[in-house]
Design a protein around this motif. Sequence first.
Motif, short mmCIF file in Angstrom:
data_model
loop_
_atom_site.label_atom_id
_atom_site.label_comp_id
_atom_site.label_asym_id
_atom_site.label_seq_id
_atom_site.Cartn_x
_atom_site.Cartn_y
_atom_site.Cartn_z
N ASP A 73 -6.39 10.48 10.64
CA ASP A 73 -5.02 10.17 11.03
C ASP A 73 -4.60 8.88 10.34
O ASP A 73 -5.41 8.19 9.72
CB ASP A 73 -4.86 10.09 12.55
CG ASP A 73 -5.77 9.06 13.20
OD1 ASP A 73 -5.99 7.98 12.63
OD2 ASP A 73 -6.28 9.34 14.30
N LEU A 74 -3.32 8.57 10.44
CA LEU A 74 -2.77 7.42 9.72
C LEU A 74 -3.40 6.11 10.19
O LEU A 74 -3.71 5.24 9.38
CB LEU A 74 -1.26 7.38 9.87
CG LEU A 74 -0.54 6.26 9.13
CD1 LEU A 74 -0.88 6.25 7.65
CD2 LEU A 74 0.97 6.37 9.34
N GLU A 75 -3.63 5.99 11.48
CA GLU A 75 -4.22 4.76 12.02
C GLU A 75 -5.61 4.50 11.41
O GLU A 75 -5.92 3.38 11.02
CB GLU A 75 -4.32 4.86 13.55
CG GLU A 75 -4.83 3.59 14.20
CD GLU A 75 -4.84 3.71 15.72
OE1 GLU A 75 -5.77 3.14 16.32
OE2 GLU A 75 -3.94 4.35 16.28
N ASP A 76 -6.44 5.53 11.34
CA ASP A 76 -7.77 5.38 10.74
C ASP A 76 -7.68 5.04 9.25
O ASP A 76 -8.44 4.20 8.76
CB ASP A 76 -8.59 6.66 10.91
CG ASP A 76 -9.09 6.86 12.33
OD1 ASP A 76 -9.10 5.88 13.11
OD2 ASP A 76 -9.46 8.00 12.66
N ALA A 77 -6.77 5.69 8.54
CA ALA A 77 -6.62 5.42 7.11
C ALA A 77 -6.18 3.98 6.87
O ALA A 77 -6.69 3.31 5.97
CB ALA A 77 -5.64 6.40 6.49
N LEU A 78 -5.24 3.49 7.67
CA LEU A 78 -4.78 2.10 7.54
C LEU A 78 -5.91 1.11 7.86
O LEU A 78 -6.10 0.12 7.16
CB LEU A 78 -3.58 1.84 8.43
CG LEU A 78 -2.28 2.50 8.01
CD1 LEU A 78 -1.24 2.43 9.13
CD2 LEU A 78 -1.74 1.88 6.73
N GLU A 79 -6.66 1.39 8.92
CA GLU A 79 -7.78 0.53 9.29
C GLU A 79 -8.83 0.49 8.18
O GLU A 79 -9.34 -0.57 7.82
CB GLU A 79 -8.42 1.01 10.59
CG GLU A 79 -9.55 0.14 11.08
CD GLU A 79 -10.14 0.63 12.39
OE1 GLU A 79 -11.35 0.40 12.60
OE2 GLU A 79 -9.41 1.23 13.20
N ALA A 137 0.85 -1.18 0.00
CA ALA A 137 0.00 0.00 0.00
C ALA A 137 0.89 1.24 0.00
O ALA A 137 1.99 1.23 0.53
CB ALA A 137 -0.91 0.01 1.22
N VAL A 138 0.38 2.29 -0.60
CA VAL A 138 1.08 3.57 -0.64
C VAL A 138 0.33 4.54 0.26
O VAL A 138 -0.89 4.74 0.11
CB VAL A 138 1.18 4.11 -2.08
CG1 VAL A 138 1.76 5.52 -2.09
CG2 VAL A 138 2.01 3.18 -2.94
N ILE A 139 1.06 5.13 1.18
CA ILE A 139 0.50 6.09 2.15
C ILE A 139 0.80 7.50 1.67
O ILE A 139 1.96 7.83 1.41
CB ILE A 139 1.10 5.87 3.54
CG1 ILE A 139 0.81 4.44 4.02
CG2 ILE A 139 0.59 6.91 4.52
CD1 ILE A 139 1.62 4.04 5.24
N THR A 140 -0.24 8.31 1.58
CA THR A 140 -0.09 9.70 1.16
C THR A 140 -0.74 10.62 2.18
O THR A 140 -1.90 10.41 2.55
CB THR A 140 -0.76 9.93 -0.22
OG1 THR A 140 -0.24 8.98 -1.16
CG2 THR A 140 -0.52 11.34 -0.72
N LYS A 141 0.02 11.61 2.63
CA LYS A 141 -0.56 12.63 3.51
C LYS A 141 -1.25 13.64 2.61
O LYS A 141 -0.64 14.20 1.70
CB LYS A 141 0.51 13.30 4.35
CG LYS A 141 -0.06 14.27 5.36
CD LYS A 141 1.02 14.71 6.33
CE LYS A 141 0.54 15.78 7.26
NZ LYS A 141 -0.29 15.33 8.33
N LYS A 142 -2.54 13.87 2.85
CA LYS A 142 -3.32 14.78 2.02
C LYS A 142 -3.02 16.23 2.39
O LYS A 142 -2.75 16.54 3.55
CB LYS A 142 -4.80 14.47 2.18
CG LYS A 142 -5.15 13.07 1.66
CD LYS A 142 -6.48 12.53 2.07
CE LYS A 142 -7.64 13.44 1.98
NZ LYS A 142 -8.92 12.81 2.24
N GLU A 143 -3.06 17.10 1.39
CA GLU A 143 -2.73 18.52 1.59
C GLU A 143 -3.66 19.19 2.59
O GLU A 143 -3.24 20.06 3.36
CB GLU A 143 -2.77 19.27 0.27
CG GLU A 143 -1.62 18.95 -0.64
CD GLU A 143 -1.64 19.77 -1.91
OE1 GLU A 143 -2.28 20.83 -1.93
OE2 GLU A 143 -1.02 19.31 -2.89
N LYS A 144 -4.93 18.82 2.58
CA LYS A 144 -5.90 19.46 3.47
C LYS A 144 -6.05 18.71 4.79
O LYS A 144 -7.02 18.91 5.52
CB LYS A 144 -7.25 19.57 2.76
CG LYS A 144 -7.20 20.48 1.56
CD LYS A 144 -8.55 20.63 0.92
CE LYS A 144 -8.47 21.55 -0.27
NZ LYS A 144 -9.77 21.74 -0.91
N GLY A 145 -5.11 17.83 5.08
CA GLY A 145 -5.15 17.06 6.32
C GLY A 145 -5.66 15.65 6.10
O GLY A 145 -6.41 15.39 5.18
N GLY A 146 -5.22 14.76 6.93
CA GLY A 146 -5.63 13.37 6.83
C GLY A 146 -4.69 12.59 5.92
O GLY A 146 -3.70 13.11 5.41
#
Length: 90
Positions: free
Chosen positions: A33-39, A7-16
Amino acid sequence: MTYYYPAVITKKEKGGYRVDVIDLEGCYGEGADLEDALENARYAGVNWLLAESEDQSDFPMQTHLDDIRLNPGQKATMLAFLMPREGWEE
């Protein structure tokens, strides 16, 4: 059974964050947050694999982490997708 996909993790410009499971077409998760996105990505991945298992027996091949081209600020990781056993109640 457990399946692993990159998986590729990207931090969004507007947060999250957004986590794209690159070998599973259209499969991703987002979160504040990263934990929620991964879940959310894991949940989406399990559902993707369950839907595909009804249509065919072979899942997509896994891309090796070293073969992933990342944009600046992105990270790659492997996600584990724990598939439910038949007969388990949700």
